[in-house]
Design an enzyme around this catalytic site. Structure first.
Site, mmCIF file in Angstrom:
data_model
loop_
_atom_site.group_PDB
_atom_site.id
_atom_site.type_symbol
_atom_site.label_atom_id
_atom_site.label_comp_id
_atom_site.label_asym_id
_atom_site.label_seq_id
_atom_site.Cartn_x
_atom_site.Cartn_y
_atom_site.Cartn_z
ATOM 1 N N HIS A 22 0.712 -1.078 -0.052
ATOM 2 C CA HIS A 22 -0.063 -0.061 0.000
ATOM 3 C C HIS A 22 1.056 1.423 0.104
ATOM 4 O O HIS A 22 0.701 2.287 -0.850
ATOM 5 C CB HIS A 22 -0.880 0.147 1.146
ATOM 6 C CG HIS A 22 -1.841 1.265 1.357
ATOM 7 N ND1 HIS A 22 -3.091 1.281 0.830
ATOM 8 C CD2 HIS A 22 -1.541 2.369 1.896
ATOM 9 C CE1 HIS A 22 -3.675 2.472 1.072
ATOM 10 N NE2 HIS A 22 -2.730 3.258 1.607
ATOM 11 N N GLU A 23 1.815 1.454 0.794
ATOM 12 C CA GLU A 23 2.493 2.393 1.075
ATOM 13 C C GLU A 23 3.544 2.720 -0.113
ATOM 14 O O GLU A 23 3.873 3.605 -0.817
ATOM 15 C CB GLU A 23 3.574 2.445 2.413
ATOM 16 C CG GLU A 23 2.730 2.461 3.592
ATOM 17 C CD GLU A 23 1.612 3.491 3.635
ATOM 18 O OE1 GLU A 23 1.906 4.729 2.901
ATOM 19 O OE2 GLU A 23 0.704 3.465 4.346
ATOM 20 N N HIS A 26 1.954 4.738 -2.883
ATOM 21 C CA HIS A 26 2.080 5.990 -2.693
ATOM 22 C C HIS A 26 3.538 6.671 -3.143
ATOM 23 O O HIS A 26 3.735 7.439 -3.629
ATOM 24 C CB HIS A 26 1.792 6.400 -1.279
ATOM 25 C CG HIS A 26 0.439 6.145 -0.877
ATOM 26 N ND1 HIS A 26 -0.756 6.759 -1.445
ATOM 27 C CD2 HIS A 26 -0.148 5.514 0.151
ATOM 28 C CE1 HIS A 26 -1.939 6.354 -0.827
ATOM 29 N NE2 HIS A 26 -1.525 5.686 0.319
#
Length: 453
Positions: A22-23, A26
């Site tokens: 997920h990170e 980003h």
């Protein structure tokens, strides 16, 4: 490895994988959009390990492993040198900010597809969805022992897992659902399961039992494990006997015995109990006697107990080749996405208990430990479902979540200027309150479902 240690280990592994992907979504898009990333952290709090990359980003693993973050250069969070203003997140166009925020949930959705693909390529062992017993609504719908459930509504059910979830979903909606079945004789046909007749409230976790359906692999064989001294069966029946019929009524499983014994006891007189013993077929005469259970309720008994069955062995594998697994993984991801939104809708409408829809770390850890013991394909399926949930929930328009930031940027596009800091600050408080409430509910459910029950 003990259940506790195993649950902790698989919880950390699962959260670590999901948060990292997920990170990284980003991080990857932020770098492509020209934003300077200050820190990429898995976990919160003090750093247990850290190194600085050549790009100036700090990569860290922190002490509290329940999440992570990507910290970007931003004037709202500190002074930014004039030479680096062009690399600040807040100086980017709204479209770039939308892309950066959206990248985390999208990374989880892509991971979901990849994990389902891996599950299908490895092959998930399971059970053929064959009816073992049909009582109550299952019998009213025309299901019979030996029927194989080929589809529940529009959902194909090649294994019991698909049939189980499809039946639970229909039960939650209390809608009559058509079944496509293949009888024990090989004839395909249609059945209609009258789930609209379910009681107003029932234990959602035991929906299949409430329907009256027992799959073949969950039947307890009618094999005697013990005979109680001084009772009618003592000296007549023996450990290891398989009960095949009582008073002419065939016995398919242990659950068939109790109601027949009660009926015979109420009628009075003796009954012929047919058993198989060491290859021989015997017919033995017995008369039930009256007894009382721990609650003081009278009942009839023969004085026998069942042999504890071993774990059933899977009799089918859901597997595809690498190419065929691609559309299968995409289709499964789309289906599970629809189901997740439908479940959220049921929770908000009050048609399903939040006790069974919001899980905390204890439940997730125990589930991960359990499925991991069944093989890698089962663990990949659970990880795919968790990744999908993380991606979808992060898109909800709640301030402090990715969806809340997206809402701000969509408002900015509509009005032509950024949302005021006052509104964003108020939104942060609201978002924190909502997330704190959700976490509190998750921990409460963990305590009630795992430690109290």
């Amino acid at each position: 490895m003990s259940e506790l240690l195993g649950s902790i280990w698989w919880l950390l592994v699962s959260i670590g994988v999901l948060v990292t992907i997920h990170e990284y979504g980003h991080y990857w898009v932020a770098r492509r959009c020209g934003v300077k990333v200050l820190r990429f952290s898995i976990g919160f709090g003090p750093a247990l390990w850290m190194r600085r990359g050549q790009d100036g980003t700090e990569y860290a693993i922190a002490a509290i492993p329940l999440g992570g973050y990507v910290r970007m250069l931003d004037e709202r969070e500190g002074d930014v040198a004039a030479s680096e203003l062009a690399f600040a997140f807040n100086r980017q166009s709204v479209w770039k900010r939308i892309a950066i925020v959206l990248a985390g949930p999208v990374a989880n959705l892509l991971l979901c597809v990849a994990l389902f693909w891996g599950m299908f390529v490895i092959g998930r062992p399971d059970f053929v969805p064959v009816v073992g017993q049909a009582k109550g609504l299952a019998a009213a719908g025309g299901l019979q022992p030996g029927d194989q459930i080929l589809a529940v509504g529009a959902r194909e059910t090649p294994t019991w897992s698909e049939a189980n979830m499809a039946l639970i979903t229909a039960a939650l909606d209390r809608t009559d659902v058509p079944l496509r079945i293949r009888s024990a004789g090989g004839v395909e046909g249609q059945r209609q399961l009258p789930l609209s007749r379910l009681p107003a409230t029932f234990d959602e976790r035991n929906a299949i039992a409430v329907i009256g359906l027992t799959p073949r692999h969950r039947l307890v064989p009618a094999v005697i494990g013990a005979v109680v001294p001084g009772k009618p069966a003592w000296g007549v029946l023996a450990e290891g006997d398989r009960v095949t019929a009582i008073d002419g009524t065939p016995i398919a499983a242990w659950d068939d015995i109790t109601p027949l014994v009660q009926r015979l006891g109420n009628a009075g007189g003796t009954a012929m109990v047919e058993v198989q013993r060491k290859g021989e077929r015997l017919a033995l005469e017995l008369q039930p006697v009256r007894a009382r259970n721990e609650a003081g309720t009278p009942y009839w008994q023969l004085g026998i107990d069942y042999a504890r069955p071993s774990e059933p062995v899977e009799d089918t594998v859901r597997r595809y080749g690498p190419l065929q697994a691609v559309p299968a993984a995409l289709g499964e991801s789309v289906h599970q996405t629809r189901e997740l939104f439908a479940m959220i809708g049921r929770a908000f409408a009050g048609r399903v208990s939040v006790r069974n829809t919001v899980a905390g770390p204890i439940t997730i850890g125990r589930a991960a430990n359990s499925v991991a013991s069944h093989g890698p394909a089962w663990y990949l399926q659970l990880l795919a479902m968790l990744s999908l949930s993380l991606g979808i929930l992060n898109l909800l328009p709640i301030p402090i979540l990715d969806g809340g930031h997206l809402l701000y940027y969509l408002i900015e596009l509509a009005k032509g200027s950024p949302v005021s800091e006052r509104v964003m600050a108020a939104g942060q408080y609201v978002g924190l309150a909502l997330i704190a409430s959700l976490m509190g509910l998750a921990f409460f459910n963990d305590i009630v479902n795992n430690l109290v029950n």
